[in-house]
Design a protein around this motif. Structure first.
Motif, PDB file in Angstrom:
ATOM      1  N   SER A  23     -16.420   9.599   1.673  1.00 16.23           N
ATOM      2  CA  SER A  23     -16.136  10.411   0.480  1.00 16.23           C
ATOM      3  C   SER A  23     -15.299  11.636   0.846  1.00 16.23           C
ATOM      4  O   SER A  23     -14.369  12.006   0.128  1.00 16.23           O
ATOM      5  N   VAL A  24     -15.619  12.245   1.976  1.00 15.58           N
ATOM      6  CA  VAL A  24     -14.854  13.413   2.444  1.00 15.58           C
ATOM      7  C   VAL A  24     -13.413  13.014   2.730  1.00 15.58           C
ATOM      8  O   VAL A  24     -12.464  13.684   2.313  1.00 15.58           O
ATOM      9  N   ALA A  25     -13.248  11.898   3.458  1.00 13.98           N
ATOM     10  CA  ALA A  25     -11.910  11.427   3.815  1.00 13.98           C
ATOM     11  C   ALA A  25     -11.097  11.036   2.579  1.00 13.98           C
ATOM     12  O   ALA A  25      -9.911  11.374   2.470  1.00 13.98           O
ATOM     13  N   LEU A  26     -11.737  10.342   1.648  1.00 16.28           N
ATOM     14  CA  LEU A  26     -11.026   9.872   0.449  1.00 16.28           C
ATOM     15  C   LEU A  26     -10.674  11.021  -0.487  1.00 16.28           C
ATOM     16  O   LEU A  26      -9.666  10.969  -1.205  1.00 16.28           O
ATOM     17  N   ASN A  27     -11.490  12.066  -0.473  1.00 15.42           N
ATOM     18  CA  ASN A  27     -11.172  13.247  -1.276  1.00 15.42           C
ATOM     19  C   ASN A  27      -9.902  13.921  -0.741  1.00 15.42           C
ATOM     20  O   ASN A  27      -9.039  14.355  -1.516  1.00 15.42           O
ATOM     21  N   LYS A  28      -9.764  13.964   0.573  1.00 17.82           N
ATOM     22  CA  LYS A  28      -8.549  14.522   1.183  1.00 17.82           C
ATOM     23  C   LYS A  28      -7.346  13.649   0.848  1.00 17.82           C
ATOM     24  O   LYS A  28      -6.241  14.152   0.618  1.00 17.82           O
ATOM     25  N   TRP A  29      -7.573  12.344   0.833  1.00 20.99           N
ATOM     26  CA  TRP A  29      -6.498  11.404   0.488  1.00 20.99           C
ATOM     27  C   TRP A  29      -6.042  11.604  -0.955  1.00 20.99           C
ATOM     28  O   TRP A  29      -4.849  11.581  -1.257  1.00 20.99           O
ATOM     29  N   TRP A  30      -6.990  11.825  -1.837  1.00 18.47           N
ATOM     30  CA  TRP A  30      -6.687  12.058  -3.262  1.00 18.47           C
ATOM     31  C   TRP A  30      -5.826  13.311  -3.421  1.00 18.47           C
ATOM     32  O   TRP A  30      -4.832  13.320  -4.144  1.00 18.47           O
ATOM     33  N   ILE A  31      -6.208  14.374  -2.712  1.00 15.72           N
ATOM     34  CA  ILE A  31      -5.452  15.633  -2.787  1.00 15.72           C
ATOM     35  C   ILE A  31      -4.046  15.446  -2.207  1.00 15.72           C
ATOM     36  O   ILE A  31      -3.057  15.955  -2.747  1.00 15.72           O
ATOM     37  N   PHE A  32      -3.968  14.692  -1.104  1.00 14.93           N
ATOM     38  CA  PHE A  32      -2.672  14.456  -0.461  1.00 14.93           C
ATOM     39  C   PHE A  32      -1.714  13.713  -1.390  1.00 14.93           C
ATOM     40  O   PHE A  32      -0.513  14.008  -1.437  1.00 14.93           O
ATOM     41  N   CYS A  33      -2.236  12.755  -2.140  1.00 14.39           N
ATOM     42  CA  CYS A  33      -1.390  11.956  -3.037  1.00 14.39           C
ATOM     43  C   CYS A  33      -0.952  12.724  -4.277  1.00 14.39           C
ATOM     44  O   CYS A  33      -0.058  12.264  -5.016  1.00 14.39           O
ATOM     45  N   LYS A  34      -1.588  13.847  -4.564  1.00 13.58           N
ATOM     46  CA  LYS A  34      -1.191  14.736  -5.665  1.00 13.58           C
ATOM     47  C   LYS A  34      -1.049  14.009  -7.004  1.00 13.58           C
ATOM     48  O   LYS A  34      -0.059  14.146  -7.722  1.00 13.58           O
ATOM     49  N   GLY A  35      -2.059  13.203  -7.310  1.00 18.46           N
ATOM     50  CA  GLY A  35      -2.075  12.536  -8.608  1.00 18.46           C
ATOM     51  C   GLY A  35      -1.316  11.233  -8.659  1.00 18.46           C
ATOM     52  O   GLY A  35      -1.348  10.525  -9.678  1.00 18.46           O
ATOM     53  N   GLU A  36      -0.605  10.883  -7.589  1.00 21.01           N
ATOM     54  CA  GLU A  36       0.118   9.612  -7.583  1.00 21.01           C
ATOM     55  C   GLU A  36      -0.882   8.474  -7.370  1.00 21.01           C
ATOM     56  O   GLU A  36      -2.054   8.691  -7.093  1.00 21.01           O
ATOM     57  N   ASN A  37      -0.410   7.260  -7.498  1.00 18.77           N
ATOM     58  CA  ASN A  37      -1.270   6.092  -7.311  1.00 18.77           C
ATOM     59  C   ASN A  37      -1.802   6.071  -5.879  1.00 18.77           C
ATOM     60  O   ASN A  37      -1.038   5.954  -4.922  1.00 18.77           O
ATOM     61  N   ILE A  38      -3.125   6.205  -5.735  1.00 22.11           N
ATOM     62  CA  ILE A  38      -3.715   6.273  -4.397  1.00 22.11           C
ATOM     63  C   ILE A  38      -3.987   4.889  -3.813  1.00 22.11           C
ATOM     64  O   ILE A  38      -4.408   4.768  -2.662  1.00 22.11           O
ATOM     65  N   PHE A  39      -3.757   3.846  -4.599  1.00 18.82           N
ATOM     66  CA  PHE A  39      -4.065   2.485  -4.158  1.00 18.82           C
ATOM     67  C   PHE A  39      -2.823   1.697  -3.739  1.00 18.82           C
ATOM     68  O   PHE A  39      -2.917   0.741  -2.985  1.00 18.82           O
ATOM     69  N   ASP A  40      -1.665   2.068  -4.256  1.00 18.63           N
ATOM     70  CA  ASP A  40      -0.437   1.317  -3.973  1.00 18.63           C
ATOM     71  C   ASP A  40       0.502   2.200  -3.155  1.00 18.63           C
ATOM     72  O   ASP A  40       1.365   2.896  -3.688  1.00 18.63           O
ATOM     73  N   VAL A  41       0.322   2.187  -1.841  1.00 17.68           N
ATOM     74  CA  VAL A  41       1.111   3.060  -0.972  1.00 17.68           C
ATOM     75  C   VAL A  41       1.594   2.273   0.248  1.00 17.68           C
ATOM     76  O   VAL A  41       1.071   1.210   0.577  1.00 17.68           O
ATOM     77  N   THR A  44       3.956   3.913   5.785  1.00 19.88           N
ATOM     78  CA  THR A  44       4.609   5.188   6.107  1.00 19.88           C
ATOM     79  C   THR A  44       3.852   6.356   5.474  1.00 19.88           C
ATOM     80  O   THR A  44       3.654   7.400   6.097  1.00 19.88           O
ATOM     81  N   LYS A  45       3.417   6.152   4.215  1.00 27.00           N
ATOM     82  CA  LYS A  45       2.668   7.200   3.510  1.00 27.00           C
ATOM     83  C   LYS A  45       1.329   7.447   4.198  1.00 27.00           C
ATOM     84  O   LYS A  45       0.899   8.596   4.345  1.00 27.00           O
ATOM     85  N   ILE A  46       0.674   6.381   4.622  1.00 25.06           N
ATOM     86  CA  ILE A  46      -0.616   6.511   5.304  1.00 25.06           C
ATOM     87  C   ILE A  46      -0.443   7.254   6.628  1.00 25.06           C
ATOM     88  O   ILE A  46      -1.228   8.139   6.974  1.00 25.06           O
ATOM     89  N   LEU A  47       0.617   6.909   7.373  1.00 20.49           N
ATOM     90  CA  LEU A  47       0.878   7.573   8.646  1.00 20.49           C
ATOM     91  C   LEU A  47       1.182   9.059   8.441  1.00 20.49           C
ATOM     92  O   LEU A  47       0.768   9.907   9.240  1.00 20.49           O
ATOM     93  N   GLU A  48       1.877   9.356   7.366  1.00 12.70           N
ATOM     94  CA  GLU A  48       2.177  10.748   7.031  1.00 12.70           C
ATOM     95  C   GLU A  48       0.879  11.524   6.784  1.00 12.70           C
ATOM     96  O   GLU A  48       0.714  12.656   7.248  1.00 12.70           O
ATOM     97  N   PHE A  49      -0.041  10.890   6.074  1.00 11.44           N
ATOM     98  CA  PHE A  49      -1.336  11.528   5.774  1.00 11.44           C
ATOM     99  C   PHE A  49      -2.154  11.726   7.053  1.00 11.44           C
ATOM    100  O   PHE A  49      -2.697  12.801   7.293  1.00 11.44           O
ATOM    101  N   LEU A  50      -2.218  10.699   7.893  1.00  8.54           N
ATOM    102  CA  LEU A  50      -2.984  10.792   9.126  1.00  8.54           C
ATOM    103  C   LEU A  50      -2.396  11.850  10.063  1.00  8.54           C
ATOM    104  O   LEU A  50      -3.135  12.577  10.737  1.00  8.54           O
ATOM    105  N   THR A  51      -1.074  11.945  10.082  1.00 10.70           N
ATOM    106  CA  THR A  51      -0.414  12.957  10.909  1.00 10.70           C
ATOM    107  C   THR A  51      -0.759  14.359  10.427  1.00 10.70           C
ATOM    108  O   THR A  51      -1.003  15.271  11.231  1.00 10.70           O
ATOM    109  N   GLU A  52      -0.794  14.527   9.117  1.00 13.26           N
ATOM    110  CA  GLU A  52      -1.153  15.832   8.541  1.00 13.26           C
ATOM    111  C   GLU A  52      -2.581  16.207   8.943  1.00 13.26           C
ATOM    112  O   GLU A  52      -2.855  17.359   9.300  1.00 13.26           O
ATOM    113  N   GLN A  53      -3.490  15.224   8.901  1.00 12.97           N
ATOM    114  CA  GLN A  53      -4.872  15.480   9.296  1.00 12.97           C
ATOM    115  C   GLN A  53      -4.965  15.801  10.785  1.00 12.97           C
ATOM    116  O   GLN A  53      -5.752  16.655  11.202  1.00 12.97           O
ATOM    117  N   PHE A  54      -4.150  15.131  11.590  1.00 12.55           N
ATOM    118  CA  PHE A  54      -4.127  15.403  13.031  1.00 12.55           C
ATOM    119  C   PHE A  54      -3.679  16.833  13.306  1.00 12.55           C
ATOM    120  O   PHE A  54      -4.253  17.529  14.153  1.00 12.55           O
TER     121      PHE A  54
END
Length: 317
Positions: A23-41, A44-54
């Motif tokens: 839930s913590v991780a997915l909440n960060k993912w939701w914020i990262f996507c900024k309202g865009e579709n969080i299921f169809d990505v 590259t987008k996932i790597l961008e998110f993981l890099t930001e978390q790193f």
């Protein structure tokens, strides 16, 4: 689109703690996507998110949890994607995960302390409970979760000791895997730290308490105050922590879970086979992490009680 009822069944495969982590991780993912579709990505987008978390300081373990959470809602292919795998190899090199403890404490320190809590009939209910919990934790090397799930009707006393079946699902339970059975011996030459004798006395002692109150809980471990409900994992953890502290263990360094590490390390140092240690502690027989961490000369034994005896320095006959 997966039906809502189906999603509920799929989510039930996760433990409560895993759901909290996801839930913590997915909440960060939701914020990262900024309202865009969080299921169809894209990957590259996932790597961008993981890099930001790193970059914000997330550890290898934390990022791996995030990857698992994303796999749950996006695609199970994420974990085997070549780019994702390469990214995590890089993370491991840049920020490798390290063991929680570089060393551990000797179980003898605590055992020598609670050995003085004898005879059992002279102990308060709290002290008796702490002694039993600590003996069970050290001689079985089980997680606190497992101790909290011991049921009275699953305890079978035999001539040599006791067999305790765990019927509830555990953290390591999975289809096709045999449920845990804790086997402990009598320490006839050392009754002061005998886990089976202490267990028998505790069961007899609590019979009256269970009858006085209407709960009559089927769980072995109960609270030390009315209404004597079953003891939660948090309560059991607190009992272990208090006993460790009173014994002289540095509880700022070592958590109650370290009883598992202390017991298995002692058994390994004394030459108990890795297979025996894995079986006693509930690890898979092929556990490479433990084998690489505690690679010592081994001796073989057919004594199924050898783990408990070795931890408590009891001679085998």
């Amino acid at each position: 689109m997966i039906p809502e009822d189906t999603i509920e069944v799929m989510i039930s495969s996760l433990s409560v703690n895993t759901i909290k982590q996801y839930s913590v991780a997915l909440n960060k993912w939701w914020i990262f996507c900024k309202g865009e579709n969080i299921f169809d990505v894209s990957i590259t987008k996932i790597l961008e998110f993981l890099t930001e978390q790193f970059k914000t300081g997330s550890s290898y373990t934390s990022l791996n949890t995030t990857r698992s959470a994303l796999s749950l809602i996006l695609s199970c292919e994420i974990g085997i994607d070549p780019q994702i795998k390469r990214f995590f190899k890089g993370i491991f090199k840049l920020r490798p995960s390290r063991p929680k403890y570089n060393d551990t404490w000797d179980p003898a320190i605590v055992l020598n302390h609670i050995e003085k809590w004898y005879p059992l009939q002279d102990l308060s209910f709290l002290k008796l409970t702490k002694k039993l919990v600590m003996l069970l934790a050290l001689t079985s090397a089980q997680r606190i979760q497992t101790l909290s799930l011991i049921r009275l009707n699953n305890i079978q006393f035999v001539e040599a000791g006791v067999n305790i079946e765990i019927s509830d699902l555990l953290k390591t339970s999975k289809p096709g895997k045999q449920q845990m059975c804790i086997t402990l011996p009598y320490f006839l030459a050392k009754p002061e730290i005998c886990p089976v004798t202490t267990l028998q006395y505790y069961i007899n002692y609590t019979k009256t308490l269970r009858k006085v109150e209407f709960n009559n809980t089927e769980m072995l471990l109960i609270s030390v105050k009315k209404p004597y409900n079953y003891a939660s994992r948090q309560t059991i953890s607190r009992w272990i922590k208090q006993t460790m502290k009173d014994s002289g263990i540095d509880i700022k360094r070592f958590t109650p879970h370290s009883t598992r590490h202390a017991a298995t390390s002692r058994a390994c140092r004394e030459g108990v086979t890795l297979d025996t240690i894995f079986r006693s502690a509930g690890w898979s027989i092929g556990s490479k992490v433990f084998a690489n961490h505690y690679n010592r000369p081994l001796i073989k034994s057919n004594d199924k009680y050898i783990f408990a005896k070795t931890v408590c320095n009891i001679e085998s006959h």
